[in-house]
Structure formats: C-alpha cells, structure tokens
Design a protein around this motif. Structure first.
Motif, PDB file in Angstrom:
ATOM      1  N   GLY A  34       0.831  -1.209   0.000  1.00 56.74           N
ATOM      2  CA  GLY A  34       0.000   0.000   0.000  1.00 56.74           C
ATOM      3  C   GLY A  34       0.860   1.250   0.000  1.00 56.74           C
ATOM      4  N   ALA A  35       1.907   1.246   0.819  1.00 54.74           N
ATOM      5  CA  ALA A  35       2.804   2.416   0.892  1.00 54.74           C
ATOM      6  C   ALA A  35       3.535   2.612  -0.438  1.00 54.74           C
ATOM      7  N   ARG A  45      -2.377  -2.794  -6.582  1.00 58.15           N
ATOM      8  CA  ARG A  45      -1.833  -2.618  -7.944  1.00 58.15           C
ATOM      9  C   ARG A  45      -2.599  -1.564  -8.741  1.00 58.15           C
ATOM     10  N   ALA A  46      -3.856  -1.326  -8.384  1.00 54.85           N
ATOM     11  CA  ALA A  46      -4.665  -0.345  -9.129  1.00 54.85           C
ATOM     12  C   ALA A  46      -4.443   1.089  -8.627  1.00 54.85           C
ATOM     13  N   VAL A  47      -3.809   1.232  -7.467  1.00 52.24           N
ATOM     14  CA  VAL A  47      -3.620   2.579  -6.887  1.00 52.24           C
ATOM     15  C   VAL A  47      -2.858   3.535  -7.823  1.00 52.24           C
ATOM     16  N   ALA A  93      -9.515   2.691  -6.211  1.00 49.17           N
ATOM     17  CA  ALA A  93      -8.619   1.597  -6.632  1.00 49.17           C
ATOM     18  C   ALA A  93      -9.381   0.274  -6.591  1.00 49.17           C
ATOM     19  N   ALA A  94     -10.259   0.110  -5.608  1.00 49.72           N
ATOM     20  CA  ALA A  94     -11.081  -1.111  -5.548  1.00 49.72           C
ATOM     21  C   ALA A  94     -11.991  -1.163  -6.774  1.00 49.72           C
ATOM     22  N   TRP A  95     -12.570  -0.027  -7.125  1.00 51.49           N
ATOM     23  CA  TRP A  95     -13.451   0.055  -8.300  1.00 51.49           C
ATOM     24  C   TRP A  95     -12.661  -0.310  -9.566  1.00 51.49           C
TER      25      TRP A  95
END
Ligand SMILES: NC(=O)C1=CN([C@@H]2O[C@H](COP(=O)(O)OP(=O)(O)OC[C@H]3O[C@@H](n4cnc5c(N)ncnc54)[C@H](O)[C@@H]3O)[C@@H](O)[C@H]2O)[C@@H](O)CC1
Ligand SMILES: Nc1ncnc2c1ncn2[C@@H]1O[C@H](COP(=O)(O)OP(=O)(O)O)[C@@H](O)[C@H]1O
Length: 313
Positions: free
Chosen positions: A50-51, A300-302, A258-260
C-alpha cells in the motif's frame, strides 16, 4: 447526526503531487512500517505494498523474522530495520501490540510527534498511552472495542437500521476523537474521517463494495502512511491535525477508487487512467462489468487512480 462533507475529485487534485526536478527518495518521504507478525505475516506485505503503491519515497520495515523475509522476497524495494522517518504505520497484522516484541517501539511511536497511522492491534495502546499526531483507523468492531477501553461505553447496533447505524458510528467516532485528541478514520462502505475540534467530518462513499475482502485495510493503512510521509517531508512545519485529516481522506478516496478500478479489471477489460478519470468525474454513473478482487489487486490499481487524479491537476 454529525455534519459530513463529501471528499471529491477536486479535493484529491489539490492534494496529490508528482515528484519534481529536485526531489529525491528522501524528500518524497520516509515511511516506517511496524506491521505484520508471525501470526499475520501477509499483512506486512500488504501494508508495504500500500505504501509503495501510494508513491512512498523510502520505506523501512520493522518486524519479526517471518514477515521480514516475506516482505523482502515480495517487495525488495523495502529496507529492513528502524531509523529516521517522516511518518509511521503501526498495528496492521498485529493481534495484540501489548504482547508484541516491538511493544516499546510501538508505544514510543504513538506518543511521538510523528504522524502515525494506528491500525488493528495497535489501537489497544491508545487507552494507556498519551497519543500524539495519530490517525486511528478502526473498523466497526475495533471502534466498539476502543470506545469500551476508553470508558466511553459500547453501542448496540444489532437492531438499528443502516442509516441509524451510520449516525451512531459517526457519533462514536466523534467521541473517541474528542476524548483522545486524535483523528479517527472509521472504515466501511462509507468511510468517515473525524478531526477533534472540527465540526465537519470528511465522508467517502465507496463507488463499489468489492473492497470488502481480507487485507484491504492493511493496504489502506500503508498508503495513508506514504501520503503522510510525503506531506510531512514537503512541509517545513509539523503537520496540523487538519492537514493530517486531508491526507487520511485522500487515502480512503484513492483506496475506494482503486477497488473500483481493480474490480473493473477483473472483468478482463483494460481500464486506462483516462477511463478511471471519467468515472471519478461522474461517480453516480460509474458502472461496467466488475468481479472479485484481492487486496493485492487493489494495491496494484492505486497508481492508475493517482495517474488519473494527476491528469488534470
Ligand atoms: N493476510 C493477513 O495477514 C491479514 C491480516 N489481517 C490482520 O488480522 C488481524 C485481525 O483482524 P480482524 O479485523 O479480523 O480482527 P478482529 O479481531 O477485530 O475481528 C474480530 C471480529 O470483529 C468483527 N469484524 C471484523 N472486521 C469487521 C468489520 N470490518 N466490520 C465489522 N466487524 C468486523 C468480526 O465479527 C470478527 O469476527 C489484524 O491485525 C489484521 O490487520 C487482516 O487484515 C486480514 C488479512
Ligand atoms: N461494504 C463495503 N464497501 C466498500 N468498502 C468496504 C466495505 N467493507 C469494507 N470496506 C473497506 O475495506 C477495507 C477493510 O478494512 P479492514 O476491515 O481493516 O479489513 P482487513 O483487516 O482485512 O484489512 C476498509 O478500507 C473498508 O473501508
């Protein structure tokens, strides 16, 4: 009902920054993560992921043997061991911080004037320390436990409707924030960020519910840590509560999108940053085929969400 203000794309555009000519890994912020344990080593990887996804300049990981070797094997960018940091993330993947070998360091971090995300097992330190510069990130059950430890009582929401439950949670988060003097980010389909002394809480309504899967909270904690470290490294003054709350809200908003994005990718579509920007600009119309995601898919989507946010900044 506590007053809320929706956090929107324009807020994110104001807060997200790209590295500049004179930046280095250090000026972009050093994040220290004391997360994971022998019991939950995976959470160490997810919080570090996440970081990293949030654009951390430099990351230090402090933890026991199993999570340390897992972090190194999965994310060789992470540097092992403590040291100077601009922000910290503690508790994700720790069952009980009081029983952890890092207990002394964790208590010090809670009481230091260092922006610190306090998650999961580290929340139990709040009642018997003097916390400073913390963002507490409980889910509903952890908020109940924290309220009880602080002597604020628990609430029964078993028979309440959805709206009533939200109102009660908001009030409960407000009372923890005022009692401790720390920022409270209460997680869920609607995430609220309550700052002590501020009348209005920030609200992020998730555009999908695919984030409801194990480990996504660990990713969130790590990403907020990276955002805090970046903001602290850019500032010549210690971050105010208000500035810290904006970074926490940015983290929750990026996380939800990012979840979307990951759930749209699960359909097999290649979603570009441009399409993500379109959806973020018209959230009520954000639709399309979606499917299940893992916490690591969300991480990975962030970068795509951040690229979309930066596009017209
Ligand atoms: N791969 C990993 O290593 C993972 C480690 N994790 C870590 O596992 C530890 C325990 O986490 P838990 O959250 O399960 O532990 P808790 O001990 O807080 O959960 C106990 C109970 O709380 C309730 N609960 C859990 N999540 C809730 C939610 N979001 N809303 C309302 N009620 C909820 C459930 O009834 C659950 O049985 C934490 O340190 C966490 O960071 C989790 O993040 C999952 C992934
Ligand atoms: N129904 C939902 N819709 C959207 N987001 C959700 C939903 N349920 C949980 N989330 C999000 O998923 C994450 C879960 O975090 P947490 O409960 O700490 O799980 P874990 O400990 O497994 O990481 C939070 O960011 C939360 O806001």
């Amino acid at each position: 009902m506590i007053a809320t203000r929706p956090f929107e794309l324009d807020d994110a555009r104001r807060l997200v920054t790209a590295p500049a000519l004179r930046d280095s890994k250090y000026t972009r912020g050093v994040t220290l993560l004391a997360t994971g344990s022998e019991e939950y080593p995976g959470a160490a990887v997810l919080s570090c992921a996440g970081a990293l996804a949030g654009g951390a300049g430099f990351m230090r990981y402090l933890g026991p043997e199993t999570p340390t070797s897992l972090v190194l094997s999965r994310l060789p960018e992470v540097v092992v061991g403590g040291g100077r940091a601009d922000a910290a993330v503690i508790g994700s993947g720790i069952g009980s911080a009081r029983d952890d070998a890092r207990a002394t360091e964790l208590r010090e971090l809670v009481e230091m004037d260092l922006p610190t995300v306090v998650d999961a097992g580290a929340l139990e330190l709040i009642a018997d320390t003097t916390p400073k510069s913390c963002i507490l990130t409980p889910h509903e059950s952890e908020l109940d436990k924290l309220g009880e430890q602080l002597g604020l009582g628990t609430i029964s929401t078993q028979k309440s409707g959805r709206r009533r439950t939200r109102t009660v949670r908001g009030k409960q988060a407000r009372s923890v924030a005022e009692h401790t003097g720390q920022i409270v980010l209460i997680k869920g389909a609607a995430t609220r960020i309550v700052t002590p002394g501020a009348e209005t809480a920030h609200l992020i309504e998730a555009p999908s519910h695919w984030a409801a899967t194990a480990g996504t909270g660990d990713v969130l904690a790590g990403m907020i840590g990276a955002f805090l470290a970046g903001a602290a490294a850019r500032s010549s003054m210690p971050l105010t509560n208000e500035e810290m709350a904006w970074q926490a809200s940015l983290g929750a908003w990026v996380h939800a999108w990012a979840a979307w994005t990951a759930a749209r990718r699960a359909s097999g579509d290649h979603i570009t940053a441009e399409e993500v920007l379109d959806a973020m600009s018209h959230p009520a119309m954000a639709a399309g085929f979606m499917g299940p995601i893992r916490a690591s898919d969300l991480a990975r989507a962030v970068p795509t969400v951040l690229a979309a946010t930066l596009a017209e900044a």
